[in-house]
Design a protein around this motif. Sequence first.
Motif, PDB file in Angstrom:
ATOM      1  N   ASN A   1      52.032  34.319  42.060  1.00  0.00           N
ATOM      2  CA  ASN A   1      51.205  34.805  40.959  1.00  0.00           C
ATOM      3  C   ASN A   1      52.054  35.201  39.758  1.00  0.00           C
ATOM      4  OD1 ASN A   1      48.894  34.409  42.451  1.00  0.00           O
ATOM      5  ND2 ASN A   1      48.660  36.550  43.035  1.00  0.00           N
TER       6      ASN A   1
ATOM      7  N   GLU B   1      41.633  31.099  43.848  1.00  0.00           N
ATOM      8  CA  GLU B   1      41.930  31.834  42.627  1.00  0.00           C
ATOM      9  C   GLU B   1      41.532  31.090  41.359  1.00  0.00           C
ATOM     10  OE1 GLU B   1      43.257  35.164  40.574  1.00  0.00           O
ATOM     11  OE2 GLU B   1      43.166  34.885  42.758  1.00  0.00           O
ATOM     12  N   TYR B   2      41.630  29.764  41.389  1.00  0.00           N
ATOM     13  CA  TYR B   2      41.569  29.027  40.126  1.00  0.00           C
ATOM     14  C   TYR B   2      40.441  28.007  40.007  1.00  0.00           C
ATOM     15  CZ  TYR B   2      46.116  31.176  39.637  1.00  0.00           C
ATOM     16  OH  TYR B   2      47.144  32.098  39.555  1.00  0.00           O
ATOM     17  N   THR B   3      39.537  27.917  40.991  1.00  0.00           N
ATOM     18  CA  THR B   3      38.365  27.052  40.840  1.00  0.00           C
ATOM     19  C   THR B   3      37.124  27.818  41.287  1.00  0.00           C
ATOM     20  OG1 THR B   3      38.128  26.025  43.044  1.00  0.00           O
ATOM     21  CG2 THR B   3      39.863  25.151  41.597  1.00  0.00           C
TER      22      THR B   3
ATOM     23  N   GLY C   1      39.633  23.825  36.521  1.00  0.00           N
ATOM     24  CA  GLY C   1      39.737  25.137  37.120  1.00  0.00           C
ATOM     25  C   GLY C   1      39.426  26.239  36.130  1.00  0.00           C
ATOM     26  N   ARG C   2      39.639  27.459  36.555  1.00  0.00           N
ATOM     27  CA  ARG C   2      39.458  28.609  35.682  1.00  0.00           C
ATOM     28  C   ARG C   2      40.783  28.899  34.992  1.00  0.00           C
ATOM     29  NH1 ARG C   2      36.510  31.007  40.295  1.00  0.00           N
ATOM     30  NH2 ARG C   2      38.424  32.114  40.800  1.00  0.00           N
TER      31      ARG C   2
ATOM     32  N   PHE D   1      43.094  26.734  34.219  1.00  0.00           N
ATOM     33  CA  PHE D   1      44.043  25.651  34.461  1.00  0.00           C
ATOM     34  C   PHE D   1      43.278  24.412  34.886  1.00  0.00           C
ATOM     35  CE2 PHE D   1      46.084  29.635  35.698  1.00  0.00           C
ATOM     36  CZ  PHE D   1      47.264  29.606  34.971  1.00  0.00           C
TER      37      PHE D   1
ATOM     38  N   LYS E   1      43.049  25.501  27.927  1.00  0.00           N
ATOM     39  CA  LYS E   1      43.126  26.961  27.893  1.00  0.00           C
ATOM     40  C   LYS E   1      43.882  27.391  26.647  1.00  0.00           C
ATOM     41  CE  LYS E   1      45.886  28.932  30.960  1.00  0.00           C
ATOM     42  NZ  LYS E   1      46.976  29.583  30.268  1.00  0.00           N
TER      43      LYS E   1
END
Length: 210
Positions: free
Chosen positions: A120, A145-147, A166-167, A169, A205
């Motif tokens: 992280n 964590e990221y989708t 993703g969120r 990324f 992003k």
Amino acid sequence: MDAHQEEFANPFGMDAACENCPGLCTEREQVVHGYGDVGAEFLVVGERPTATADRHGVPFVGPDGERVQSVFAELGFVRSPPDTTEPDVQNVFFTNLTRCRHPEREPTDEEVATCEPFLNAEIRMINPQILVPVGERVLRALAVEYTTRRPDSFDIDAEHATTIRGRGFELVPMCDPASMRDEDAAAFTEHMRENVLSRDYRQTKGRQSR
């Protein structure tokens, strides 16, 4: 390489004597933290260090790692032979879910969770555009964590060489290098060239200042 970076190996000075996982401390040769360009837009994540990485302290080196190095060399991110133990890289950073290798087994879920702060921190400090999860376990771990998809909805064979929104990324999964065929490597390279590098992926992003 970032202009302010002094070395590729463990550039953030993470704990090289970590003893948070008692079951690994006596089995590993060394702790293997991330390696590469701290200004990278592409961050490649494996499950655990290879046997060669455990000896040299550099992720994705050795027979399995050479396949990944070769793919990124083809894309222009690695400027050294794939069998080197100190790759010359640009715009890419290599790391793992876990930082220590047990020679006889894969990491436990507890060990992955214990190492999560290291990963992280690297993601936060590098702030890449694209995450490349290598293997199904890594894809599912990053999915949490990221989708917005359930981790068990992912199949690495189906997701290999695709782009997942993703969120914050984009994820471009890669299948396990130990079972990667020439056609799999070619498909990943083609997808990167045709669907990632050919467009302005930086719009995924907002970029933080370096």
